[in-house]
Design an enzyme around this catalytic site. Structure first.
Site, short mmCIF file in Angstrom:
data_model
loop_
_atom_site.label_atom_id
_atom_site.label_comp_id
_atom_site.label_asym_id
_atom_site.label_seq_id
_atom_site.Cartn_x
_atom_site.Cartn_y
_atom_site.Cartn_z
N ALA A 1 31.00 60.02 24.41
CA ALA A 1 29.71 59.70 25.04
C ALA A 1 29.76 58.50 25.98
O ALA A 1 28.73 57.97 26.38
CB ALA A 1 28.65 59.49 23.96
N ARG B 1 30.74 58.62 29.00
CA ARG B 1 30.42 59.06 30.38
C ARG B 1 30.09 60.55 30.37
O ARG B 1 30.16 61.21 29.33
CB ARG B 1 31.59 58.76 31.30
CG ARG B 1 32.83 59.52 30.91
CD ARG B 1 33.97 59.29 31.88
NE ARG B 1 34.95 60.35 31.73
CZ ARG B 1 36.26 60.17 31.68
NH1 ARG B 1 36.76 58.95 31.79
NH2 ARG B 1 37.07 61.19 31.55
N ASP C 1 39.20 57.81 17.74
CA ASP C 1 39.84 59.02 18.27
C ASP C 1 39.40 60.17 17.36
O ASP C 1 39.70 60.16 16.16
CB ASP C 1 41.37 58.83 18.22
CG ASP C 1 42.13 60.06 18.70
OD1 ASP C 1 41.53 61.16 18.78
OD2 ASP C 1 43.33 59.93 18.98
N VAL C 2 38.70 61.14 17.93
CA VAL C 2 38.14 62.22 17.08
C VAL C 2 39.21 63.07 16.40
O VAL C 2 38.91 63.81 15.48
CB VAL C 2 37.18 63.14 17.86
CG1 VAL C 2 35.94 62.39 18.32
CG2 VAL C 2 37.87 63.82 19.04
N TYR D 1 43.07 75.00 27.22
CA TYR D 1 41.64 74.67 27.19
C TYR D 1 40.79 75.90 26.85
O TYR D 1 39.85 75.81 26.06
CB TYR D 1 41.26 74.10 28.56
CG TYR D 1 39.86 73.58 28.70
CD1 TYR D 1 39.50 72.33 28.19
CD2 TYR D 1 38.89 74.31 29.39
CE1 TYR D 1 38.20 71.84 28.36
CE2 TYR D 1 37.60 73.83 29.56
CZ TYR D 1 37.27 72.59 29.04
OH TYR D 1 35.99 72.10 29.22
N LYS E 1 38.35 76.24 23.71
CA LYS E 1 36.92 76.46 23.88
C LYS E 1 36.46 77.79 23.28
O LYS E 1 35.31 77.92 22.84
CB LYS E 1 36.54 76.36 25.36
CG LYS E 1 36.66 74.94 25.92
CD LYS E 1 35.95 73.92 25.06
CE LYS E 1 35.62 72.63 25.78
NZ LYS E 1 34.99 71.63 24.90
#
Ligand code: NAP
Length: 252
Positions: free
Chosen positions: A13, A15, A62-63, A153, A157
Site C-alpha cells: 500500500a 503506492r 515482506d508478505v 505472473y 494471478k
C-alpha cells in the site's frame, strides 16, 4: 449505507492500487494498516490518510515471510484492533518470454503473490473468525487469462482466483467473504515499468492501450479501490468467491 468502522490491512500500500485502496477504506471510516516492504515506504500513504482525517499505521513486512507476516498482523491487532478486512494487493512482475524466464523470475512472482496472499490470509482469518465477520479481497489480473511474457505472473494471478474461491468455501460459515478483483490496464509504477521494458514512452503506451479498451481510457488506481471498497462493505455480504474484472470492458 454507512459502514461499521473496522480494521483493515492493505498490503503493497505504499503506492499505486494499494495506496488508493488504503485511502478509500480510510475515507469510509476504517482504521488501516498500510503494509509495504518497509515501514518508511508506507509513511506517505499514512500521512495522506491522517491529513484527510483518517486513522492509519505504517507497517514494514515482506508478505512472503511467515514471521514478518505474523508479526505485522499481530501488531495491527495490538495497535488498531483485530483485523476484519484484508486486501492482498502486494505484487511484483518479472516479465520474460518462457525461454528466457529464470528460476528466480518464476519463484519471486509466485512467492510474493501466492505465498504472500496465503500467509496474510492465514494470519488474518484467526481474528476474523473470532469476530464472526471478515472480508478478504485478493488482487488478480486480466493476465490470469494468459499474457505473452508473463507465464509466471499469469500463473500466479490465475492461482489467486482458485485460492479466493477456496477461502470463500472454507470461511463462509464464519461470516467471512473472499473475492478477487482482476484489473485490466491500470496506470501505476508497475505498468510504467512494463512500458520501459518494451521501450515505449509511458504516455504513448497508455494511449495505445486506451484505444483498445471499450471505455477508451486506461484505468486509474481509484477504479480498483472503489471495487475493493464495495467487496469490503457490509452490503457485499452475499457476494463471495467471485472474480470481478475491472478492465473497462469484457475480456475473453
Ligand atoms: P505497484 O505500483 O508496483 O505497487 C506494488 C507495491 O507492492 C509496491 O509498493 C511494492 O513495494 C509492494 N511489494 C512488492 N513486493 C512486496 C512484498 N514482498 N511484501 C510487501 N509489499 C511488497 O503495483 P500496482 O500496479 O499498484 O499493483 C497492485 C496489485 O494489482 C498487484 O498485485 C498487481 O499485480 C495487481 N494488478 C495491477 C495491474 C496494473 O495494471 N497496474 C493490473 C492487474 C493487476 P516496492 O516498491 O518496495 O517493490
Amino acid at each position: 449505507m454507512s459502514q461499521t468502522p473496522r480494521v483493515a490491512i492493505v498490503t503493497g500500500a505504499a503506492r499505486g492500487i494499494g495506496a488508493a485502496t488504503a485511502q478509500r477504506l480510510a475515507a469510509e471510516g476504517h482504521s488501516v494498516a498500510v503494509l509495504d516492504l518497509t515501514e518508511d515506504s508506507a509513511k506517505a500513504t499514512v500521512d495522506a490518510i491522517t491529513e484527510a482525517g483518517g486513522r492509519a499505521i505504517a507497517l514494514g513486512a515482506d508478505v512472503s515471510d511467515t514471521e514478518q507476516v505474523d508479526a505485522a498482523v499481530r501488531t495491527t491487532a495490538e495497535r488498531l484492533g483485530p483485523p476484519a478486512i484484508l486486501v492482498n494487493n502486494a505484487g511484483v512482475i518479472r516479465d520474460n518470454l518462457l525461454f528466457k524466464m529464470t528460476d528466480d523470475d518464476w519463484d519471486t512472482v509466485l512467492r510474493v503473490h501466492l505465498r504472500g496472499a496465503f500467509l496474510m490470509s492465514r494470519a488474518a482469518q484467526a481474528y476474523m473468525t473470532e469476530q464472526g465477520w471478515g472480508r478478504i479481497v485478493n488482487l488478480s489480473s486480466s493476465s490470469a487469462l494468459g499474457n505473452r511474457g508473463q507465464a509466471n505472473y499469469s500463473a500466479a494471478k490465475a492461482g489467486m482466483q482458485g485460492f479466493t474461491k477456496t477461502l470463500a468455501i472454507e470461511l463462509g460459515k464464519f461470516g467471512i467473504t473472499a473475492n478477487a478483483v482482476a484489473p485490466g490496464f491500470i496506470a501505476t509504477e508497475m505498468t510504467r515499468a512494463t512500458a520501459e521494458r518494451v521501450g515505449m514512452d509511458f504516455e504513448e503506451f497508455k494511449a495505445a492501450r486506451a484505444a483498445q479498451v471499450p471505455v477508451r481510457r486506461v484505468g486509474v488506481p481509484e477504479d480498483i479501490a472503489a471495487t475493493v471498497a464495495f467487496l469490503a462493505s457490509e452490503e457485499a455480504g452475499y457476494v463471495s468467491g467471485q472474480v470481478i474484472y475491472v478492465a473497462g470492458g469484457p475480456l475473453d
